[in-house]
Design a protein around this motif. Structure first.
Motif, mmCIF file in Angstrom:
data_model
loop_
_atom_site.group_PDB
_atom_site.id
_atom_site.type_symbol
_atom_site.label_atom_id
_atom_site.label_comp_id
_atom_site.label_asym_id
_atom_site.label_seq_id
_atom_site.Cartn_x
_atom_site.Cartn_y
_atom_site.Cartn_z
ATOM 1 N N ARG A 104 0.822 -1.219 0.000
ATOM 2 C CA ARG A 104 0.000 0.000 0.000
ATOM 3 C C ARG A 104 0.850 1.260 0.000
ATOM 4 O O ARG A 104 0.459 2.291 -0.561
ATOM 5 N N PRO A 192 -12.066 6.040 3.071
ATOM 6 C CA PRO A 192 -12.036 5.032 2.008
ATOM 7 C C PRO A 192 -10.997 5.385 0.948
ATOM 8 O O PRO A 192 -10.887 6.538 0.519
ATOM 9 N N THR A 195 -5.063 4.971 3.730
ATOM 10 C CA THR A 195 -4.072 4.013 4.240
ATOM 11 C C THR A 195 -4.506 3.372 5.552
ATOM 12 O O THR A 195 -3.674 2.847 6.298
ATOM 13 N N ALA A 197 -5.862 0.610 6.369
ATOM 14 C CA ALA A 197 -5.572 -0.811 6.566
ATOM 15 C C ALA A 197 -4.082 -1.102 6.630
ATOM 16 O O ALA A 197 -3.690 -2.245 6.883
ATOM 17 N N THR A 256 -13.158 -2.903 5.840
ATOM 18 C CA THR A 256 -13.530 -2.330 4.542
ATOM 19 C C THR A 256 -12.405 -1.504 3.917
ATOM 20 O O THR A 256 -12.617 -0.825 2.922
ATOM 21 N N GLY A 257 -11.227 -1.547 4.547
ATOM 22 C CA GLY A 257 -10.098 -0.782 4.024
ATOM 23 C C GLY A 257 -9.714 0.405 4.879
ATOM 24 O O GLY A 257 -8.661 1.009 4.660
ATOM 25 N N THR A 258 -10.551 0.757 5.845
ATOM 26 C CA THR A 258 -10.241 1.896 6.712
ATOM 27 C C THR A 258 -9.822 1.453 8.108
ATOM 28 O O THR A 258 -9.454 2.281 8.936
#
Length: 359
Positions: A104, A192, A195, A197, A256-258
């Motif tokens: 990422r 969303p 970074t 995650a 969910t990625g956050t």
């Protein structure tokens, strides 16, 4: 990968070490050694691995990390077992998450076996620093940063991977006790597409001002809401959350990625399911948290992470007032699941999933 082991010219005397680890607190007492491995794209990737005396890092003032924040890290622990040996808890999961963070942040991945070997080298070199106290451990901090000297917005071509250790006692000064949570006002931890995650320093820097807000209101930690609707619970500044309901279900916010995919979080899902509880990964709102706490539908809330393990949440505060979870103490399930997890980590309970790696 082979390691070059450099002799320490002046290791900490045993008497001084014993004094330091008798009551180390958390994150303040560091051991004698560190591991360092350089990455250079033009030289073919990862270079020589070195176990060396812990000391300052020579860094050019134009090093990319200082300007463009390419930096990631992990948090792990080594535990003492009754037979005198040491063990790690799910280190492969840390290696995988480290590389997910690297992807990422546009950084090179490190081979998982190299990551694990570096951790092993560091722990075995400083095993005598593990505090002989209840809850004592060696906190392990693998990290990587961009070391190339240049000014320009692009991924660096040189990096440094390192492992340092800290003798650790309890994460919270008063030991395991219910914490009071402040709902962040006007700040979010992640959005969303961002970074959230990744385990990168910027996420934690973003939490410092709202954490200061929490302290000003007499709270121990801050909880963040989502960045879009400002209603859904995400996580604390450094811990995931679980909500234990009267109907036998347990809810934890979805990845969910956050939200950082916590290894303790994943472990608790497995243990709670084994206890016969229905664990659902679904959105849980601040309004629902308050309503269910006040109605008695919510029995417990627990926070979890490597540093704090499992910690009860007793009270939640915001400008709209406070509400208490259950009786405000440590719930039965929180205490039980913490005890189960700690027993596996310390080798006093069966480990059917192979989570523990002996050193």
């Amino acid at each position: 990968m082979d390691f070059t082991r450099l002799p320490h010219p002046s290791p900490t005397p045993p008497e001084r070490r014993a004094e330091l680890i008798a009551d180390p607190g958390f994150g303040k007492v560091f051991t004698d050694h560190m591991v360092a491995i350089d990455y250079d794209e033009e030289k073919g990737g990862w270079q020589e691995a070195v176990l060396a005396p812990r000391g300052p890092i020579a860094l050019d003032p134009a090093a990319s990390v200082l300007h463009y924040a390419q930096e990631i890290f992990e948090g792990m622990k080594a535990y003492a077992h009754a037979d005198g040996g040491l063990a790690l808890f799910r280190p492969e999961a840390n290696a995988r998450r480290f590389n997910a963070s690297a992807r990422r942040m546009a950084m090179p991945e490190i081979p998982e076996d190299t990551f694990l070997s570096a951790v092993r080298e560091a722990v075995l070199a400083d095993a005598e620093w593990l505090p002989p106290i209840e809850g004592g451990s060696l906190y392990i901090r693998p990290f990587m940063f961009a070391s190339e000297a240049f000014l320009g917005v692009r991924p660096a071509k040189q990096y440094k991977f390192m492992v340092i250790l800290s003798a650790a006692g309890s994460y919270f000064k008063g030991g395991v006790a219910p914490v009071k949570i402040w709902v962040a006002q006007g700040y979010v931890r992640a959005a969303p597409g961002g970074t959230g995650a990744a385990k990168t320093g910027g996420n934690y820097a973003a939490s410092l001002v709202p954490q200061a807000q929490a302290s000003e209101h007499g709270c121990d930690q801050v909880v963040f809401l989502d960045a879009v609707e400002n209603k859904w619970i995400e996580e604390l500044g450094g811990m995931n959350l679980f909500f234990v309901r009267r109907d036998g279900s347990v809810v934890t916010p979805p990845l969910t990625g956050t939200i950082l995919p916590g290894i303790t979080r994943e472990s608790l899902i497995a243990l709670l399911t084994e206890e016969g509880l229905e664990v659902r990964e679904e959105p849980y709102s601040l309004e629902q948290w308050r309503t269910e706490a006040e109605s008695g539908e919510l029995l417990e809330t627990m926070a979890c992470g490597t540093a704090a393990v499992v910690t009860p949440v007793g009270t939640v505060a915001s400008p709209e007032g406070e509400f208490t979870i259950g009786a405000g103490g440590t719930g039965q399930l929180t205490a039980k699941i913490r005890e189960r997890l700690v027993a596996i980590q310390h080798g006093t309970a069966p480990d059917p999933r192979g989570w523990v790696t002996r050193l």
